[in-house]
Design a protein around this motif. Sequence first.
Motif, PDB file in Angstrom:
ATOM      1  N   MET A   1       0.773  -1.104  -0.090  1.00  0.00           N
ATOM      2  CA  MET A   1       0.484   0.135   0.204  1.00  0.00           C
ATOM      3  C   MET A   1       1.176   1.413   0.152  1.00  0.00           C
ATOM      4  SD  MET A   1      -3.517  -0.207   0.393  1.00  0.00           S
ATOM      5  CE  MET A   1      -4.033  -1.682  -0.867  1.00  0.00           C
ATOM      6  N   HIS A   2       1.928   1.046   0.615  1.00  0.00           N
ATOM      7  CA  HIS A   2       3.010   2.515   0.679  1.00  0.00           C
ATOM      8  C   HIS A   2       3.913   2.821  -0.945  1.00  0.00           C
ATOM      9  CE1 HIS A   2       2.791   2.905   5.333  1.00  0.00           C
ATOM     10  NE2 HIS A   2       2.500   1.784   5.135  1.00  0.00           N
ATOM     11  N   LYS A   3       3.617   1.870  -1.304  1.00  0.00           N
ATOM     12  CA  LYS A   3       4.078   2.352  -2.754  1.00  0.00           C
ATOM     13  C   LYS A   3       3.432   2.782  -3.914  1.00  0.00           C
ATOM     14  CE  LYS A   3       7.821  -1.461  -2.448  1.00  0.00           C
ATOM     15  NZ  LYS A   3       8.055  -2.657  -3.252  1.00  0.00           N
ATOM     16  N   THR A   4       1.824   2.492  -3.518  1.00  0.00           N
ATOM     17  CA  THR A   4       0.840   2.867  -4.088  1.00  0.00           C
ATOM     18  C   THR A   4      -0.058   3.883  -3.687  1.00  0.00           C
ATOM     19  OG1 THR A   4      -0.905   1.554  -3.380  1.00  0.00           O
ATOM     20  CG2 THR A   4       0.248   1.251  -5.703  1.00  0.00           C
ATOM     21  N   GLY A   5       0.567   5.527  -2.663  1.00  0.00           N
ATOM     22  CA  GLY A   5       0.107   6.199  -2.001  1.00  0.00           C
ATOM     23  C   GLY A   5      -0.158   6.635  -0.463  1.00  0.00           C
ATOM     24  N   GLY A   6       0.437   5.140  -0.200  1.00  0.00           N
ATOM     25  CA  GLY A   6      -0.258   5.391   1.887  1.00  0.00           C
ATOM     26  C   GLY A   6      -1.224   5.145   2.062  1.00  0.00           C
ATOM     27  N   TRP A  10      -5.089   5.593   0.834  1.00  0.00           N
ATOM     28  CA  TRP A  10      -6.115   4.619   1.085  1.00  0.00           C
ATOM     29  C   TRP A  10      -7.295   4.514   1.029  1.00  0.00           C
ATOM     30  CZ3 TRP A  10      -6.902   1.097  -3.434  1.00  0.00           C
ATOM     31  CH2 TRP A  10      -5.798   1.574  -3.966  1.00  0.00           C
ATOM     32  N   GLY A  11      -7.328   5.433   2.834  1.00  0.00           N
ATOM     33  CA  GLY A  11      -7.979   5.520   3.177  1.00  0.00           C
ATOM     34  C   GLY A  11      -9.061   6.862   2.881  1.00  0.00           C
ATOM     35  N   LYS A  12      -8.612   7.684   2.680  1.00  0.00           N
ATOM     36  CA  LYS A  12      -9.530   8.354   1.695  1.00  0.00           C
ATOM     37  C   LYS A  12     -10.291   7.959   0.721  1.00  0.00           C
ATOM     38  CE  LYS A  12      -9.734  13.165  -0.046  1.00  0.00           C
ATOM     39  NZ  LYS A  12      -9.182  14.575  -0.103  1.00  0.00           N
ATOM     40  N   LYS A  13      -9.127   7.069  -0.331  1.00  0.00           N
ATOM     41  CA  LYS A  13     -10.096   6.081  -1.576  1.00  0.00           C
ATOM     42  C   LYS A  13     -11.369   5.068  -1.481  1.00  0.00           C
ATOM     43  CE  LYS A  13      -8.509   7.186  -5.639  1.00  0.00           C
ATOM     44  NZ  LYS A  13      -9.642   7.726  -6.476  1.00  0.00           N
ATOM     45  N   LEU A  14     -11.210   4.222   0.154  1.00  0.00           N
ATOM     46  CA  LEU A  14     -11.883   4.122   0.303  1.00  0.00           C
ATOM     47  C   LEU A  14     -12.728   4.201   1.863  1.00  0.00           C
ATOM     48  CD1 LEU A  14      -9.141   0.846   0.663  1.00  0.00           C
ATOM     49  CD2 LEU A  14     -10.713   1.118  -0.681  1.00  0.00           C
ATOM     50  N   GLY A  15     -12.845   5.157   2.022  1.00  0.00           N
ATOM     51  CA  GLY A  15     -13.833   5.588   3.126  1.00  0.00           C
ATOM     52  C   GLY A  15     -13.292   5.131   4.718  1.00  0.00           C
ATOM     53  N   ILE A  16     -12.407   4.776   4.731  1.00  0.00           N
ATOM     54  CA  ILE A  16     -12.187   4.201   6.398  1.00  0.00           C
ATOM     55  C   ILE A  16     -10.996   4.811   6.920  1.00  0.00           C
ATOM     56  CG2 ILE A  16     -12.751   1.836   5.560  1.00  0.00           C
ATOM     57  CD1 ILE A  16     -10.099   0.978   4.628  1.00  0.00           C
ATOM     58  N   SER A  17     -10.473   4.283   7.953  1.00  0.00           N
ATOM     59  CA  SER A  17      -9.396   5.204   8.609  1.00  0.00           C
ATOM     60  C   SER A  17      -8.278   4.688   8.302  1.00  0.00           C
ATOM     61  CB  SER A  17      -9.624   5.749   9.905  1.00  0.00           C
ATOM     62  OG  SER A  17      -8.900   4.031  10.529  1.00  0.00           O
ATOM     63  N   TYR A  18      -7.450   5.782   7.825  1.00  0.00           N
ATOM     64  CA  TYR A  18      -5.851   5.435   8.336  1.00  0.00           C
ATOM     65  C   TYR A  18      -5.237   4.623   8.699  1.00  0.00           C
ATOM     66  CZ  TYR A  18      -1.204   6.823   9.883  1.00  0.00           C
ATOM     67  OH  TYR A  18       0.760   6.746  10.602  1.00  0.00           O
ATOM     68  N   SER A  19      -6.052   4.772  10.485  1.00  0.00           N
ATOM     69  CA  SER A  19      -5.742   3.741  11.317  1.00  0.00           C
ATOM     70  C   SER A  19      -6.149   2.431  10.495  1.00  0.00           C
ATOM     71  CB  SER A  19      -5.576   4.233  12.768  1.00  0.00           C
ATOM     72  OG  SER A  19      -7.058   4.297  12.660  1.00  0.00           O
ATOM     73  N   ALA A  20      -7.274   2.444  10.113  1.00  0.00           N
ATOM     74  CA  ALA A  20      -7.503   1.186   9.982  1.00  0.00           C
ATOM     75  C   ALA A  20      -6.108   1.138   8.624  1.00  0.00           C
ATOM     76  CB  ALA A  20      -8.505   1.222   8.982  1.00  0.00           C
ATOM     77  N   VAL A  21      -5.940   1.439   7.504  1.00  0.00           N
ATOM     78  CA  VAL A  21      -5.407   0.885   6.633  1.00  0.00           C
ATOM     79  C   VAL A  21      -4.260   0.236   6.943  1.00  0.00           C
ATOM     80  CG1 VAL A  21      -4.445   1.895   4.042  1.00  0.00           C
ATOM     81  CG2 VAL A  21      -6.676   2.195   5.290  1.00  0.00           C
ATOM     82  N   CYS A  22      -3.225   1.034   8.182  1.00  0.00           N
ATOM     83  CA  CYS A  22      -2.159   1.113   8.970  1.00  0.00           C
ATOM     84  C   CYS A  22      -2.002  -0.535   9.762  1.00  0.00           C
ATOM     85  CB  CYS A  22      -1.540   1.866   9.644  1.00  0.00           C
ATOM     86  SG  CYS A  22      -1.546   3.741   9.000  1.00  0.00           S
ATOM     87  N   GLN A  23      -2.710  -1.001   9.427  1.00  0.00           N
ATOM     88  CA  GLN A  23      -3.495  -2.071  10.507  1.00  0.00           C
ATOM     89  C   GLN A  23      -3.358  -3.628   9.840  1.00  0.00           C
ATOM     90  OE1 GLN A  23      -6.375  -2.515  12.910  1.00  0.00           O
ATOM     91  NE2 GLN A  23      -6.137  -0.830  14.314  1.00  0.00           N
ATOM     92  N   TRP A  24      -2.972  -3.232   8.026  1.00  0.00           N
ATOM     93  CA  TRP A  24      -3.068  -4.287   6.860  1.00  0.00           C
ATOM     94  C   TRP A  24      -2.064  -4.710   6.602  1.00  0.00           C
ATOM     95  CZ3 TRP A  24      -6.371  -1.968   2.229  1.00  0.00           C
ATOM     96  CH2 TRP A  24      -7.835  -1.491   2.389  1.00  0.00           C
ATOM     97  N   LYS A  25      -1.725  -6.423   6.976  1.00  0.00           N
ATOM     98  CA  LYS A  25      -0.418  -6.965   7.190  1.00  0.00           C
ATOM     99  C   LYS A  25      -0.563  -6.938   5.165  1.00  0.00           C
ATOM    100  CE  LYS A  25       0.611  -7.840  11.119  1.00  0.00           C
ATOM    101  NZ  LYS A  25       0.985  -6.680  11.167  1.00  0.00           N
TER     102      LYS A  25
END
Length: 58
Positions: A1-6, A10-25
């Motif tokens: 995810m970091h290679k494609t925008g961080g 992704w949080g903004k594009k998917l309508g979820i929080s930044y912290s939710a995306v940060c938890q993705w492995k």
Amino acid sequence: MHKTGGPFYWGKKLGISYSAVCQWKQVPSKRVVEVEHITGIPREELRPDIFLKERIER
């Protein structure tokens, strides 16, 4: 995810929080189709553990 925008992107594009995306492995299975649509990266590449198996079983 970091290679494609961080995570902010992704949080903004998917309508979820930044912290939710940060938890993705890896991309969660319920988000794969959305991420595939946005990036053009096939779901089989995003989650081969799920989608290659389904293709083989068909």
